[in-house]
Design a protein around this motif. Sequence first.
Motif, mmCIF file in Angstrom:
data_model
loop_
_atom_site.group_PDB
_atom_site.id
_atom_site.type_symbol
_atom_site.label_atom_id
_atom_site.label_comp_id
_atom_site.label_asym_id
_atom_site.label_seq_id
_atom_site.Cartn_x
_atom_site.Cartn_y
_atom_site.Cartn_z
ATOM 1 N N ARG A 1 25.824 -11.005 0.550
ATOM 2 C CA ARG A 1 26.237 -9.983 1.502
ATOM 3 C C ARG A 1 25.590 -10.313 2.837
ATOM 4 N N LEU A 2 26.392 -10.790 3.765
ATOM 5 C CA LEU A 2 25.867 -11.223 5.055
ATOM 6 C C LEU A 2 25.457 -10.037 5.913
ATOM 7 N N GLU A 3 24.299 -10.169 6.551
ATOM 8 C CA GLU A 3 23.821 -9.155 7.482
ATOM 9 C C GLU A 3 24.789 -9.074 8.656
ATOM 10 N N THR A 4 25.092 -7.875 9.091
ATOM 11 C CA THR A 4 25.996 -7.677 10.219
ATOM 12 C C THR A 4 25.248 -7.073 11.396
ATOM 13 N N SER A 5 25.943 -6.976 12.511
ATOM 14 C CA SER A 5 25.297 -6.525 13.743
ATOM 15 C C SER A 5 25.098 -5.020 13.811
ATOM 16 N N GLY A 6 25.895 -4.266 13.073
ATOM 17 C CA GLY A 6 25.772 -2.810 13.114
ATOM 18 C C GLY A 6 26.524 -2.172 14.270
ATOM 19 N N SER A 7 27.279 -2.961 15.010
ATOM 20 C CA SER A 7 28.051 -2.440 16.140
ATOM 21 C C SER A 7 29.387 -1.902 15.651
ATOM 22 N N ALA A 8 30.223 -1.461 16.584
ATOM 23 C CA ALA A 8 31.561 -0.983 16.223
ATOM 24 C C ALA A 8 32.387 -2.113 15.603
ATOM 25 N N TRP A 9 32.227 -3.308 16.110
ATOM 26 C CA TRP A 9 32.967 -4.461 15.568
ATOM 27 C C TRP A 9 32.307 -4.949 14.282
ATOM 28 N N ASN A 10 30.987 -5.006 14.265
ATOM 29 C CA ASN A 10 30.165 -5.304 13.089
ATOM 30 C C ASN A 10 30.390 -6.689 12.453
ATOM 31 N N PRO A 11 30.347 -7.756 13.254
ATOM 32 C CA PRO A 11 30.516 -9.096 12.658
ATOM 33 C C PRO A 11 29.238 -9.548 11.955
ATOM 34 N N ALA A 12 29.362 -10.583 11.171
ATOM 35 C CA ALA A 12 28.223 -11.142 10.426
ATOM 36 C C ALA A 12 27.451 -12.165 11.262
ATOM 37 N N PHE A 13 27.496 -12.042 12.564
ATOM 38 C CA PHE A 13 26.854 -13.027 13.442
ATOM 39 C C PHE A 13 25.342 -13.153 13.238
ATOM 40 N N PRO A 14 24.587 -12.062 13.000
ATOM 41 C CA PRO A 14 23.148 -12.245 12.778
ATOM 42 C C PRO A 14 22.846 -13.176 11.607
ATOM 43 N N ALA A 15 23.561 -13.021 10.514
ATOM 44 C CA ALA A 15 23.346 -13.895 9.351
ATOM 45 C C ALA A 15 23.759 -15.324 9.667
ATOM 46 N N THR B 1 36.340 -4.602 25.837
ATOM 47 C CA THR B 1 36.533 -5.147 24.489
ATOM 48 C C THR B 1 35.334 -4.784 23.618
ATOM 49 N N THR B 2 35.525 -4.881 22.315
ATOM 50 C CA THR B 2 34.413 -4.642 21.392
ATOM 51 C C THR B 2 33.841 -5.949 20.873
ATOM 52 N N TRP B 3 34.487 -7.065 21.165
ATOM 53 C CA TRP B 3 34.122 -8.330 20.534
ATOM 54 C C TRP B 3 33.520 -9.381 21.468
ATOM 55 N N VAL B 4 33.740 -9.291 22.773
ATOM 56 C CA VAL B 4 33.351 -10.384 23.673
ATOM 57 C C VAL B 4 31.845 -10.558 23.754
ATOM 58 N N HIS B 5 31.119 -9.486 23.976
ATOM 59 C CA HIS B 5 29.673 -9.625 24.165
ATOM 60 C C HIS B 5 29.012 -10.255 22.944
ATOM 61 N N GLU B 6 29.363 -9.770 21.765
ATOM 62 C CA GLU B 6 28.745 -10.314 20.550
ATOM 63 C C GLU B 6 29.178 -11.762 20.299
ATOM 64 N N THR B 7 30.420 -12.080 20.587
ATOM 65 C CA THR B 7 30.897 -13.452 20.403
ATOM 66 C C THR B 7 30.200 -14.397 21.370
ATOM 67 N N ALA B 8 30.094 -13.992 22.626
ATOM 68 C CA ALA B 8 29.424 -14.834 23.626
ATOM 69 C C ALA B 8 27.946 -15.020 23.271
ATOM 70 N N SER B 9 27.296 -13.968 22.829
ATOM 71 C CA SER B 9 25.887 -14.069 22.433
ATOM 72 C C SER B 9 25.721 -14.978 21.219
ATOM 73 N N PHE B 10 26.622 -14.848 20.250
ATOM 74 C CA PHE B 10 26.581 -15.680 19.054
ATOM 75 C C PHE B 10 26.764 -17.156 19.412
ATOM 76 N N LEU B 11 27.786 -17.456 20.189
ATOM 77 C CA LEU B 11 28.037 -18.857 20.570
ATOM 78 C C LEU B 11 26.885 -19.423 21.390
ATOM 79 N N GLY B 12 26.401 -18.650 22.351
ATOM 80 C CA GLY B 12 25.274 -19.110 23.167
ATOM 81 C C GLY B 12 24.034 -19.352 22.329
ATOM 82 N N GLY B 13 23.762 -18.449 21.390
ATOM 83 C CA GLY B 13 22.603 -18.615 20.511
ATOM 84 C C GLY B 13 22.713 -19.869 19.645
ATOM 85 N N CYS B 14 23.887 -20.078 19.067
ATOM 86 C CA CYS B 14 24.090 -21.266 18.219
ATOM 87 C C CYS B 14 23.970 -22.552 19.032
ATOM 88 N N LEU B 15 24.551 -22.553 20.225
ATOM 89 C CA LEU B 15 24.466 -23.751 21.069
ATOM 90 C C LEU B 15 23.029 -24.008 21.511
#
Length: 187
Positions: free
Chosen positions: A139-153, A58-72
Motif C-alpha cells: 500500500r503506497l503512501e500517498t500525499s493526502g491532498s485532494a488528488w492524493n497520488p502515491a508520489f511520496p512513496a 488544477t489539483t495535479w500540477v503542483h504535486e506532479t512538478a514537485s515529484f518530477l523535480g525531486g526525482c530529477l
Amino acid sequence: MTMKDDLHPTTPDTSEQPRNVLDRCIFRFGNLISLLFIFTVAISFYEVIMRYVFNSPTTWVHETASFLGGCLFVYGGAYALSINKHVRVVLIYDQVSDRTRRWLNVFHHIMGLIFSALLSWAAYQMVQDSWFTPFGELRLETSGSAWNPAFPALVKGMIFMTLSIMFVQFALHLIQELNGLRKRDHV
C-alpha cells in the motif's frame, strides 16, 4: 599556450567523462530525462494560466512538478558521480601530485561506499514504511491532498534506487582507481 588555447582546449578532459558502462548509461539516461525539466516548466506555466486567467486551478500540477523535480534532483547525484562532477576540495586536490590525487580518490571512493551504503539502508527503511502496511501488504503512501497520488512513496523508492546505484558506482570507481595505482606501481 596562448589565452585562446586555454579557452578552447583541443583535447577533452577525460576526468569529466563516464568511466565505465554503468556511468555511460547513467549519463545518457540523465541527459534524456533532463527533458522532464521542460515538461515541468510547461505544466507549471499551464497552471499559472489556468489559475490566474481562467480562475480554474488544477489539483495535479503542483504535486506532479514537485515529484518530477525531486526525482530529477535525486538522480543528479548519480549523474554527477558518473562524470566526476561531485563536490571536491579543489584547493587541496589541485595542488598535489597525480599519485596523491589517486590516493585521495581512493579515500573518496571508500568514504562514498560507506556513505551510500548507510544512506541506502536508511532509504530502504523509508521504502518499507511507505510501501507496505505493518502487516506486509503493498500500500503506497500517498500525499493526502485532494488528488492524493502515491508520489511520496515513489520518491522514496527513487531515493533508494539511486543510492543503491551510487553504491555500485563507488565500488566500480574504487576498483578502477586501485587498478590504476597498481599499474603505475609496476611501471
